[in-house]
Design a protein around this motif. Sequence first.
Motif, PDB file in Angstrom:
ATOM      1  N   ASN A  30       2.281   9.724  -5.635  1.00  0.00           N
ATOM      2  CA  ASN A  30       2.914  11.008  -5.304  1.00  0.00           C
ATOM      3  C   ASN A  30       3.957  11.411  -6.343  1.00  0.00           C
ATOM      4  O   ASN A  30       4.034  12.575  -6.740  1.00  0.00           O
ATOM      5  CB  ASN A  30       3.555  10.933  -3.917  1.00  0.00           C
ATOM      6  CG  ASN A  30       2.573  11.197  -2.797  1.00  0.00           C
ATOM      7  OD1 ASN A  30       2.287  12.329  -2.450  1.00  0.00           O
ATOM      8  ND2 ASN A  30       2.020  10.122  -2.238  1.00  0.00           N
ATOM      9  N   ARG A  66       0.833  -1.213   0.000  1.00  0.00           N
ATOM     10  CA  ARG A  66       0.000   0.000   0.000  1.00  0.00           C
ATOM     11  C   ARG A  66       0.867   1.263   0.000  1.00  0.00           C
ATOM     12  O   ARG A  66       0.566   2.231  -0.700  1.00  0.00           O
ATOM     13  CB  ARG A  66      -0.917  -0.004   1.231  1.00  0.00           C
ATOM     14  CG  ARG A  66      -1.895   1.166   1.260  1.00  0.00           C
ATOM     15  CD  ARG A  66      -2.899   1.000   2.383  1.00  0.00           C
ATOM     16  NE  ARG A  66      -2.253   0.976   3.689  1.00  0.00           N
ATOM     17  CZ  ARG A  66      -2.887   0.776   4.833  1.00  0.00           C
ATOM     18  NH1 ARG A  66      -4.197   0.555   4.833  1.00  0.00           N
ATOM     19  NH2 ARG A  66      -2.237   0.768   5.987  1.00  0.00           N
ATOM     20  N   GLU A  67       1.956   1.230   0.761  1.00  0.00           N
ATOM     21  CA  GLU A  67       2.853   2.374   0.801  1.00  0.00           C
ATOM     22  C   GLU A  67       3.557   2.574  -0.549  1.00  0.00           C
ATOM     23  O   GLU A  67       3.752   3.702  -1.002  1.00  0.00           O
ATOM     24  CB  GLU A  67       3.888   2.191   1.913  1.00  0.00           C
ATOM     25  CG  GLU A  67       3.312   2.336   3.320  1.00  0.00           C
ATOM     26  CD  GLU A  67       4.310   1.987   4.406  1.00  0.00           C
ATOM     27  OE1 GLU A  67       4.323   2.667   5.447  1.00  0.00           O
ATOM     28  OE2 GLU A  67       5.080   1.008   4.209  1.00  0.00           O
ATOM     29  N   ARG A 101       5.122  12.675   4.042  1.00  0.00           N
ATOM     30  CA  ARG A 101       3.987  11.749   4.056  1.00  0.00           C
ATOM     31  C   ARG A 101       4.342  10.417   4.721  1.00  0.00           C
ATOM     32  O   ARG A 101       3.590   9.443   4.597  1.00  0.00           O
ATOM     33  CB  ARG A 101       3.486  11.514   2.631  1.00  0.00           C
ATOM     34  CG  ARG A 101       2.726  12.714   2.060  1.00  0.00           C
ATOM     35  CD  ARG A 101       2.632  12.654   0.550  1.00  0.00           C
ATOM     36  NE  ARG A 101       1.719  13.651  -0.002  1.00  0.00           N
ATOM     37  CZ  ARG A 101       1.915  14.956  -0.015  1.00  0.00           C
ATOM     38  NH1 ARG A 101       3.010  15.457   0.525  1.00  0.00           N
ATOM     39  NH2 ARG A 101       1.039  15.784  -0.561  1.00  0.00           N
ATOM     40  N   ALA A 151       1.287   4.380  -2.795  1.00  0.00           N
ATOM     41  CA  ALA A 151       1.233   5.800  -2.429  1.00  0.00           C
ATOM     42  C   ALA A 151       2.449   6.546  -2.985  1.00  0.00           C
ATOM     43  O   ALA A 151       2.341   7.692  -3.425  1.00  0.00           O
ATOM     44  CB  ALA A 151       1.178   5.950  -0.908  1.00  0.00           C
TER      45      ALA A 151
END
Length: 669
Positions: A304, A296-297, A354, A300
């Motif tokens: 980004n 999931r990271e 983040r 992300a």
Amino acid sequence: MAAKKSQKNILPYKYRGLVLDEFQRQAIWYLEHKISTLVSAPTGTGKTLIADFLVEKTLEANQRLVYTAPIKALVNQKYREFHSRHGEKIGIVTGDISYRQEAPVVVMTTEILRNMLIRGDSRAADVNWVVFDEIHYLNHPERGTVWEETILCIPKSTLILGLSATIPNAKQLAQWMESIGRHVAVVEHRERAVPLRHLYFTKHSEAVEREGLLQAVAESPSINADTKGGTLDWDELSILRRQRRSGSARTATHLDLIHYAAKNRLFPCLYFVFSREGCEEKAKELAGTRDYLSAREKEAVRVNVRRKLQKAELSPEDIPKYNTWYSQWLRGIGVHHAGLLPVVREITEQLLERQLLKVIYATETFAVGVNMPVRTVCFDTLVKYDGEEVRYLTQHEYFQMAGRAGRRGWDKQGTVISRIEETAPGALPTWSESSIEPIRSRFHISFNMVVNLLARFQPWEIEEFLSHTLCSFQHQQGVPDVRSSAELMDDFRAKWALLQELEYMDGTKLLAKGEICRNIYIQEILVTELIASGLLQELKPEELAGLAAAIVYTPKAGDPNLTLSPPRWTPAVDLIYDRVSKIDTQQLIGGFSVYPVISPVVAAWAEGRGLREVLKKHPLDPGDLVTVCRQSIDLLRQILTAVPQASIRGKVLEAISRLDRGVVRVTTE
């Protein structure tokens, strides 16, 4: 009346939903009562919240404020923060970019404000507040004079907010400002919002405090010393280190240190390395063995990065080593140094913000240009080469970096871990913010200052101006290595006399070259002479860009000394140097710094060639090319202001336009 008076003296308790610390409340009270304020507090304690309050109150009162910062990256960061809250009421000026200069709040570099003030620019005079972020830059060896000149030139009606890291002589600075007619309140705060724990990483992959390190090193097999029951000191240990046997045991590596941080849940970690190559090598080694992000990271990160490139109007093909950086980001690892393209540094900062990066290998520029705390700061070494000697970090240098450890509201303490080698020089310092070096005047009289002061003031007024410097004030107080007001005036007169010989001045009257010199802030004598010689009219826009680059670029170790095809303006520079040197018998100018080797590189960029092709011409990091192009644009804008001829102005504008493209372009978003 008593009730009203009591209400007036109540300190604010909250701002933007945050409970204020006592020092923040004191500072805000002074600001509300229109009192100039100097705030000295450790990094990460919330000084910027005080400035945020002042910006908001200034806008509510329909007044004007200038917010200065020492680094363009900080200026851009503050602009984005203020613009997100206050929209079009915020402007920005950095020399190579200008947007909404007439806005009620304008963020700019301190150099820009100094230049406006010394020229007598009305936009700088009609300001209610000036904020100096990082006012301890007064102590910077080369640039500190800019802060001193700016404070001297600010009208007495304009109030000042100075934000500083811990400095021991904040009261002395306030006394100096008081001596020149400016009432200043001092707010000092010693305690960190998040206390620091200072540890040292030994060859046994253990993080120990200073006392434990002394014993661990002394008792290591390579030294085999008696610790004298724990009374052995560092001076004795440095002697014993020189007696160590040649077959010493393995030293702990950065991988060991990062593994320790991961095992003890000390991420995110900022790992300082004092070389760009070292940062990249270590990130590559770590990425080859570790992956810190979940699926999931990773997604992300992809989102980004894609969004940032789209906003910058760039593709992966525009970025050298993009696949390397992207692969490392997906593993939670980043690199940050000045040789990287700005967009790469910005992505790294954004991913850290983040919480998508766990380890960042960075040079010390990160600590100056980025306000971003982490849980842990690591030092690959506490020793650096400063151009003259190998030495330990100063207290200020150490805390500028170590102070990034500890996130307010997240961490109970910040952890600082330093990798230690037995070959370190001398005695290991005891790190204490109470031992940070005091600010000392760095005041310097430039030729630009001479012509601007003589354009506006009489000699007796200039003498009074120089007597009001921090330099003169500290000399009277017995501070060593600072000049008296009489010595400053002697220097001023000597440079004034030289300017008359060079036909910049006729007595106190500015001649044509003097008027040009007023608007040039980089090697002003050389640039003025080049303009006056008519050379600029003979150059093509790309040649003009290359000439500007040769003037602004500072060669680094390893840069080539010679070029096989010197630019055609080289003889003109040599002739100017010879002529000026014969007149400047006291060597007040100190020679010219011109690096022709960089000229064809920047000229090629101005001709429209691609980044990869341009970088083949010179062993230049991509970020350095961007920097030299931005600095060239800054100098060209100064020339644009200085010359009235339409033919030259057209070429200068064309040169700026050709440089300001692709990865070099700066946007206000």
